[in-house]
Scaffold this motif. Structure first.
Motif, mmCIF file in Angstrom:
data_model
loop_
_atom_site.group_PDB
_atom_site.id
_atom_site.type_symbol
_atom_site.label_atom_id
_atom_site.label_comp_id
_atom_site.label_asym_id
_atom_site.label_seq_id
_atom_site.Cartn_x
_atom_site.Cartn_y
_atom_site.Cartn_z
ATOM 1 N N VAL A 182 -39.585 -44.745 -19.528
ATOM 2 C CA VAL A 182 -38.307 -45.448 -19.176
ATOM 3 C C VAL A 182 -37.936 -46.226 -20.075
ATOM 4 C CG1 VAL A 182 -36.861 -46.384 -17.488
ATOM 5 C CG2 VAL A 182 -38.561 -44.966 -16.629
ATOM 6 N N LEU A 185 -38.734 -44.705 -9.341
ATOM 7 C CA LEU A 185 -38.403 -43.854 -10.787
ATOM 8 C C LEU A 185 -39.685 -42.997 -11.117
ATOM 9 C CD1 LEU A 185 -36.651 -46.578 -12.937
ATOM 10 C CD2 LEU A 185 -35.547 -44.508 -11.771
ATOM 11 N N LEU A 222 -32.325 -46.995 -19.091
ATOM 12 C CA LEU A 222 -31.621 -47.765 -18.195
ATOM 13 C C LEU A 222 -30.815 -48.788 -19.009
ATOM 14 C CD1 LEU A 222 -34.404 -48.721 -15.574
ATOM 15 C CD2 LEU A 222 -32.485 -47.403 -15.190
ATOM 16 N N LEU A 268 -41.973 -50.376 -14.731
ATOM 17 C CA LEU A 268 -41.414 -49.054 -15.084
ATOM 18 C C LEU A 268 -42.244 -48.114 -15.583
ATOM 19 C CD1 LEU A 268 -37.972 -50.456 -17.009
ATOM 20 C CD2 LEU A 268 -38.212 -49.525 -14.717
ATOM 21 N N HIS A 327 -30.264 -42.316 -8.341
ATOM 22 C CA HIS A 327 -30.602 -41.913 -9.686
ATOM 23 C C HIS A 327 -31.449 -40.539 -9.304
ATOM 24 C CE1 HIS A 327 -31.583 -46.171 -11.098
ATOM 25 N NE2 HIS A 327 -30.329 -45.698 -11.212
ATOM 26 N N LEU A 356 -36.148 -41.539 -19.717
ATOM 27 C CA LEU A 356 -35.029 -42.006 -19.139
ATOM 28 C C LEU A 356 -34.459 -43.415 -19.583
ATOM 29 C CD1 LEU A 356 -36.289 -41.826 -15.227
ATOM 30 C CD2 LEU A 356 -34.633 -40.339 -16.387
ATOM 31 N N ARG A 386 -32.385 -45.380 -5.520
ATOM 32 C CA ARG A 386 -33.257 -44.102 -5.628
ATOM 33 C C ARG A 386 -32.595 -42.921 -5.367
ATOM 34 N NH1 ARG A 386 -39.096 -42.417 -4.091
ATOM 35 N NH2 ARG A 386 -38.754 -39.881 -3.785
#
Length: 384
Positions: free
Chosen positions: A46, A250, A266, A42, A203, A264, A200
């Motif tokens: 994130v 991402l 998650l 990541l 998002h 971001l 993808r």
């Protein structure tokens, strides 16, 4: 041992003998490895917020907390479990479509970031807050997110979030609140999605929505929460999520949305907890009924209700058994024909055989119908 089972047959036998059956066992090593593998791909911007609803076991929460996780909660009970970890403010989020004032007060006292589902959340928080309080606004998009997913739903009516077209009117009312400020966006993006390309696209659509809201209303987002949705295999022929591709996607999306300088979020739950768990139960009796061979187990949907809810059976194996696989319908001990764990092919079973169900670290015991018929609650064993 395969990726579907956290423990090999010998370990399953030892656990069953030591703790009795039925029982759940969770591997700390598998949980740790899964978290580290995700974190490694990541971008630094994130944040991982483990979804406590997947499995609230105290040892699992401590494991993820020690690895640096934040936490996504959806009830006051989950907030209290996370509070017991002694984390600093800012590492917990609070979601859910029906937050009561007492729950919001608890969130404020813990320094939790609330995911506001509508103006009611904003107004109640404003009445309770004594200083400026940042919140994230959950938006229900006007476009399909994870098309065809019965858990997420489509672009029709939803009990969750603010309809995208209703956001302008909500913002106008929210501007008059004394303490609450909308500083983030929350869109629950997917459920059990193992295709990195589809994630993808999902998002990307959420970030495009955020950009539209930013440009149209001047919202300066500190956070964009993409929700959960990272999937895991439940069968040998199902490919796992390509983590390298997921992480790169991402990174590419953040580069494309240079206007957004925040973080971001998650909310993986199943992805982190699912692979670490195994459910062990013995066969009580066999029954032939009009061409169907039933294996009736010690536990059923009172412990594993997910197959009934989603049609996704957990992978099963007969521990220590070999031989030609034949069809079995796995039934539990409950007095309802709904108590089915799936149709599987296993070596011909006999009473007393031990079955292991893999990938049961998420949506296992905490989702089951544990109170129905008052069967004993099985132990949960944490194995370091």
């Amino acid at each position: 041992m395969t990726a579907l089972f956290a423990f090999d047959d010998a370990t399953c036998q030892r656990l069953a003998e030591a703790h009795g059956t039925p029982c759940f066992a969770y591997s700390g090593a598998v949980a740790t490895a899964g978290f580290r593998a995700l974190r490694a791909v990541l971008p630094s911007r994130v944040r991982i917020a483990y979804a406590v609803k997947a499995n609230p076991h105290a040892d699992l929460l401590r494991c993820f907390a020690g690895l640096g996780a934040s936490f996504d909660c959806a009830s006051i009970g989950e907030l209290e479990r996370v509070e017991a970890l002694g984390l600093p403010a800012g590492r917990t989020f609070f979601a859910g479509p029906g937050k009561r004032a007492s729950e919001l007060q608890k969130a404020l006292s813990m320094g939790v970031r609330v995911q506001a589902e509508g103006f009611e959340d904003l107004a109640r928080l404003d009445a309770l807050a004594t200083r400026e309080t940042a919140v994230n606004l959950r938006v229900h998009p006007a476009f399909d997110i994870d098309e065809g997913n019965r858990i997420i739903g489509g672009s029709g009516p939803s009990a969750f979030g603010v309809d995208e077209e209703a956001v302008p009117a909500l913002l106008e009312k929210a501007a008059r609140l004394a303490h609450v400020r909308i500083k983030g966006l929350h869109v629950f993006a997917a459920s059990n999605q193992r295709d990195a390309a589809k994630l993808r696209a999902i998002h990307g659509a959420v970030l495009d929505l955020a950009k539209r809201l930013h440009e149209a209303h001047g919202l300066a987002f500190e956070q964009i929460d993409l929700g959960g949705g990272l999937g895991v295999p439940y069968a040998p022929d199902e490919a796992p999520l390509d983590l390298a591709a997921f992480g790169q996607n991402l990174s590419d999306l953040l580069a494309r949305h240079a206007w957004f300088e925040g973080e971001l979020i998650l909310e993986p739950g199943r992805f982190l907890a699912g692979p670490c768990g195994v459910y062990l139960a013995r066969v009580v009796r066999l029954k032939e009924s009009r061409g169907t061979r039933f294996a009736i187990l010690e536990g059923g949907i009172n412990h594993l209700i997910r197959p009934l809810l989603t049609g996704e059976p957990f992978p099963a194996k007969a521990v220590g058994r070999a031989g030609e696989a034949v069809p079995h319908t796995l039934a539990g001990p409950l007095c309802t024909s709904l108590d089915r764990l799936g149709e599987v092919r296993l070596p011909a079973l006999t009473a007393g055989d031990l079955l292991a169900f893999g990938t049961t670290g998420a949506y296992g015991l905490n989702e089951g119908m544990t109170h129905f018929l008052s069967h004993p609650v099985p132990p949960e064993v944490w194995v370091d």
